[in-house]
Design a protein around this motif. Structure first.
Motif, PDB file in Angstrom:
ATOM      1  N   LEU A 232      15.291 -27.424  13.638  1.00 36.44           N
ATOM      2  CA  LEU A 232      14.515 -27.339  12.180  1.00 36.44           C
ATOM      3  C   LEU A 232      14.643 -28.975  11.742  1.00 36.44           C
ATOM      4  O   LEU A 232      15.684 -29.339  11.797  1.00 36.44           O
ATOM      5  CB  LEU A 232      15.225 -26.508  11.320  1.00 36.44           C
ATOM      6  CG  LEU A 232      15.233 -24.947  11.423  1.00 36.44           C
ATOM      7  CD1 LEU A 232      15.840 -24.356  10.416  1.00 36.44           C
ATOM      8  CD2 LEU A 232      13.653 -24.437  11.659  1.00 36.44           C
ATOM      9  N   PRO A 233      13.699 -29.275  11.497  1.00 37.69           N
ATOM     10  CA  PRO A 233      13.378 -30.779  10.941  1.00 37.69           C
ATOM     11  C   PRO A 233      14.305 -31.018   9.502  1.00 37.69           C
ATOM     12  O   PRO A 233      14.250 -30.072   8.752  1.00 37.69           O
ATOM     13  CB  PRO A 233      12.080 -31.093  10.773  1.00 37.69           C
ATOM     14  CG  PRO A 233      11.318 -30.086  10.458  1.00 37.69           C
ATOM     15  CD  PRO A 233      12.068 -28.836  11.186  1.00 37.69           C
ATOM     16  N   SER A 234      15.137 -32.003   9.380  1.00 33.93           N
ATOM     17  CA  SER A 234      15.883 -32.077   8.255  1.00 33.93           C
ATOM     18  C   SER A 234      15.473 -33.103   7.472  1.00 33.93           C
ATOM     19  O   SER A 234      15.815 -33.574   6.343  1.00 33.93           O
ATOM     20  CB  SER A 234      17.343 -32.195   8.484  1.00 33.93           C
ATOM     21  OG  SER A 234      17.639 -32.884   9.442  1.00 33.93           O
ATOM     22  N   SER A 235      14.997 -34.253   8.189  1.00 32.67           N
ATOM     23  CA  SER A 235      14.436 -35.635   7.631  1.00 32.67           C
ATOM     24  C   SER A 235      13.266 -35.849   8.374  1.00 32.67           C
ATOM     25  O   SER A 235      13.138 -35.683   9.534  1.00 32.67           O
ATOM     26  CB  SER A 235      15.484 -36.721   7.220  1.00 32.67           C
ATOM     27  OG  SER A 235      15.649 -37.431   8.517  1.00 32.67           O
ATOM     28  N   CYS A 236      12.233 -36.677   7.615  1.00 30.11           N
ATOM     29  CA  CYS A 236      11.064 -37.322   8.181  1.00 30.11           C
ATOM     30  C   CYS A 236      10.641 -38.364   7.272  1.00 30.11           C
ATOM     31  O   CYS A 236      10.292 -38.180   6.079  1.00 30.11           O
ATOM     32  CB  CYS A 236       9.882 -36.245   8.442  1.00 30.11           C
ATOM     33  SG  CYS A 236       8.349 -36.918   9.053  1.00 30.11           S
ATOM     34  N   GLU A 237      10.433 -39.683   7.913  1.00 30.78           N
ATOM     35  CA  GLU A 237      10.368 -40.933   6.904  1.00 30.78           C
ATOM     36  C   GLU A 237       9.605 -41.865   7.686  1.00 30.78           C
ATOM     37  O   GLU A 237       9.752 -42.016   8.975  1.00 30.78           O
ATOM     38  CB  GLU A 237      11.380 -41.431   6.398  1.00 30.78           C
ATOM     39  CG  GLU A 237      12.494 -40.510   5.503  1.00 30.78           C
ATOM     40  CD  GLU A 237      11.719 -39.968   4.325  1.00 30.78           C
ATOM     41  OE1 GLU A 237      10.756 -40.775   3.804  1.00 30.78           O
ATOM     42  OE2 GLU A 237      11.942 -39.257   3.393  1.00 30.78           O
ATOM     43  N   LEU A 238       8.690 -42.503   7.037  1.00 27.56           N
ATOM     44  CA  LEU A 238       8.000 -43.605   7.593  1.00 27.56           C
ATOM     45  C   LEU A 238       8.931 -44.997   7.309  1.00 27.56           C
ATOM     46  O   LEU A 238       9.242 -45.477   6.272  1.00 27.56           O
ATOM     47  CB  LEU A 238       6.724 -43.950   7.007  1.00 27.56           C
ATOM     48  CG  LEU A 238       5.745 -45.135   7.635  1.00 27.56           C
ATOM     49  CD1 LEU A 238       5.545 -44.650   9.085  1.00 27.56           C
ATOM     50  CD2 LEU A 238       4.402 -45.145   6.919  1.00 27.56           C
ATOM     51  N   ASN A 239       9.279 -45.657   8.432  1.00 31.83           N
ATOM     52  CA  ASN A 239      10.076 -47.026   8.383  1.00 31.83           C
ATOM     53  C   ASN A 239       9.311 -48.157   8.703  1.00 31.83           C
ATOM     54  O   ASN A 239       8.236 -48.256   9.233  1.00 31.83           O
ATOM     55  CB  ASN A 239      11.417 -46.773   9.241  1.00 31.83           C
ATOM     56  CG  ASN A 239      12.168 -45.195   8.953  1.00 31.83           C
ATOM     57  OD1 ASN A 239      12.932 -45.383   8.330  1.00 31.83           O
ATOM     58  ND2 ASN A 239      11.357 -44.311   9.856  1.00 31.83           N
ATOM     59  N   SER A 240      10.153 -49.308   8.750  1.00 32.13           N
ATOM     60  CA  SER A 240       9.562 -50.483   9.267  1.00 32.13           C
ATOM     61  C   SER A 240       9.290 -50.465  10.793  1.00 32.13           C
ATOM     62  O   SER A 240       9.965 -49.593  11.526  1.00 32.13           O
ATOM     63  CB  SER A 240      10.452 -51.680   9.101  1.00 32.13           C
ATOM     64  OG  SER A 240      11.567 -51.681   9.682  1.00 32.13           O
TER      65      SER A 240
END
Length: 357
Positions: A232-240
């Motif tokens: 199960l995904p716990s975080s998903c973010e767009l980074n540099s």
């Protein structure tokens, strides 16, 4: 006590050297932190020669907080939710904030006045919100336990007059006056945990409890790529992005796995790192080729080398699991949010920066 300092594990320099850098602690919340995120660098940063950006934190105490991203200084608290806030985002120019809550609503806020511009009712808990990469955005994406990805038209809420309740508080425009449409009806088979708007305003990414990361084209309102993760995904973010790519790199934490995807090519996996412990959150600094993780099973923040996959630093200071982490838009610090109800800012650059001298 050095329980708040870094321990470096880079054997190419001084082994087990402790770096005397104290993180900045942001108090004010009374329950666990669920999400932290930053605005983009503001336009006047280049003119002033100093980085200027803002940070917002979501918390189970119902009250998201706006802070100066560089110093952590409190600016204001958004009052109005009646349940835990699971997601909080700022527009690129930091003029708008959006929050998703367990009170079955998403709210859009004016960051200068603290007023509610719109309350967007749902039929279940809202776990994720996202703005497109624009100043004063006119749309908002939201999703959660309904398993529906919806895009709301904020043009009237952002540009028009707001309502006032019987107590004289600003309530924003009526929910019925905020049109919305659903993307990919019936495709999500689990709660939507994260929504990320890519640097291409036509592409959205969702991470859901059916263990799928999906990329959506808003023009066709269809899924254009997907990737199945192991847990199960716990975080998903767009980074540099790697090498300073303006399109960024998408980082996903799922169980004992961390995934990195090319921000410019939907579904294109760059790297999959298998970890020795569960990962609750991950943030990536593409220029430094380092990523930061928090775990549900301990209280330490760890910094890893992207190429060798080795642990290079350990940060101690939180007193509960670290559920969320995010790099500042200039990559020179990162924020962590914990079960202990605090947000900490950790310097990630050489020399003086902000309040670190």
């Amino acid at each position: 006590m050095a329980d708040f300092a870094f321990t470096r594990q880079d054997e190419t320099s001084v082994a087990s050297e402790t770096t005397k850098i104290v993180p900045l602690t942001c108090h004010g919340h009374s329950r666990p932190i669920t999400h932290v995120s930053f605005s983009s660098l503001l336009a006047n940063s280049a003119a002033s020669g100093a980085s200027q950006y803002y940070m917002i934190s979501a918390c189970k105490d119902n009250n998201p907080m706006l802070r100066d991203g560089l110093t952590g200084d409190w600016i204001g608290t958004f009052i109005g939710h009646k349940g835990a806030v699971w997601s909080a985002r700022l527009s690129d120019d930091a003029t708008l904030a959006a929050t998703g809550s367990a009170d079955f609503s998403a709210k859009v806020w004016d960051t200068f006045t603290g007023e509610t511009l719109a309350t967007l009712q749902h039929n279940h808990i809202v776990r994720a919100v996202a703005f497109p990469p624009q100043a004063r955005p006119q749309v908002l994406a939201a999703g959660g336990m309904e398993k529906k990805l919806r895009v709301f038209d904020l043009s009237r809420a952002v540009n028009g007059p707001s309502g006032v309740d019987g107590a004289g508080a600003t309530t924003g425009v009526d929910d019925a006056l905020v049109p919305s449409y659903e993307i990919g009806a019936g495709e999500h088979q689990g709660a939507i945990k994260s929504i990320v708007w890519s640097r291409d305003p036509n592409v959205l990414t969702t991470a859901a409890d059916d263990k799928k990361i999906r990329w959506w084209d808003l023009r066709s309102r269809s899924c254009i790529a997907s990737h199945t993760v192991d847990s199960l995904p716990s975080s998903c973010e767009l980074n540099s992005g790697l090498g300073g790519s303006a399109d960024g790199t998408l980082s996903v934490a799922a169980g004992k796995n961390v995934y990195f995807f090319d921000g410019a090519r939907p579904g294109q996996l760059i790297k999959h790192v298998k970890m020795s412990r569960e990962v609750a959150s991950v943030a990536f600094n593409g220029e430094a080729r380092r990523f930061v993780t928090g775990s549900p099973s301990d209280t330490w923040v760890r910094v890893w080398d992207f190429d060798t996959e080795g642990e290079v630093e350990t940060g101690r200071g939180h007193h509960g699991p670290i559920w969320t982490t995010c790099f500042s838009p200039d990559g020179r610090l990162y924020a962590t949010g914990s079960e202990d109800g605090t947000v900490k800012l950790w310097k990630f650059t050489q020399g003086g920066y902000g309040l670190w001298r």
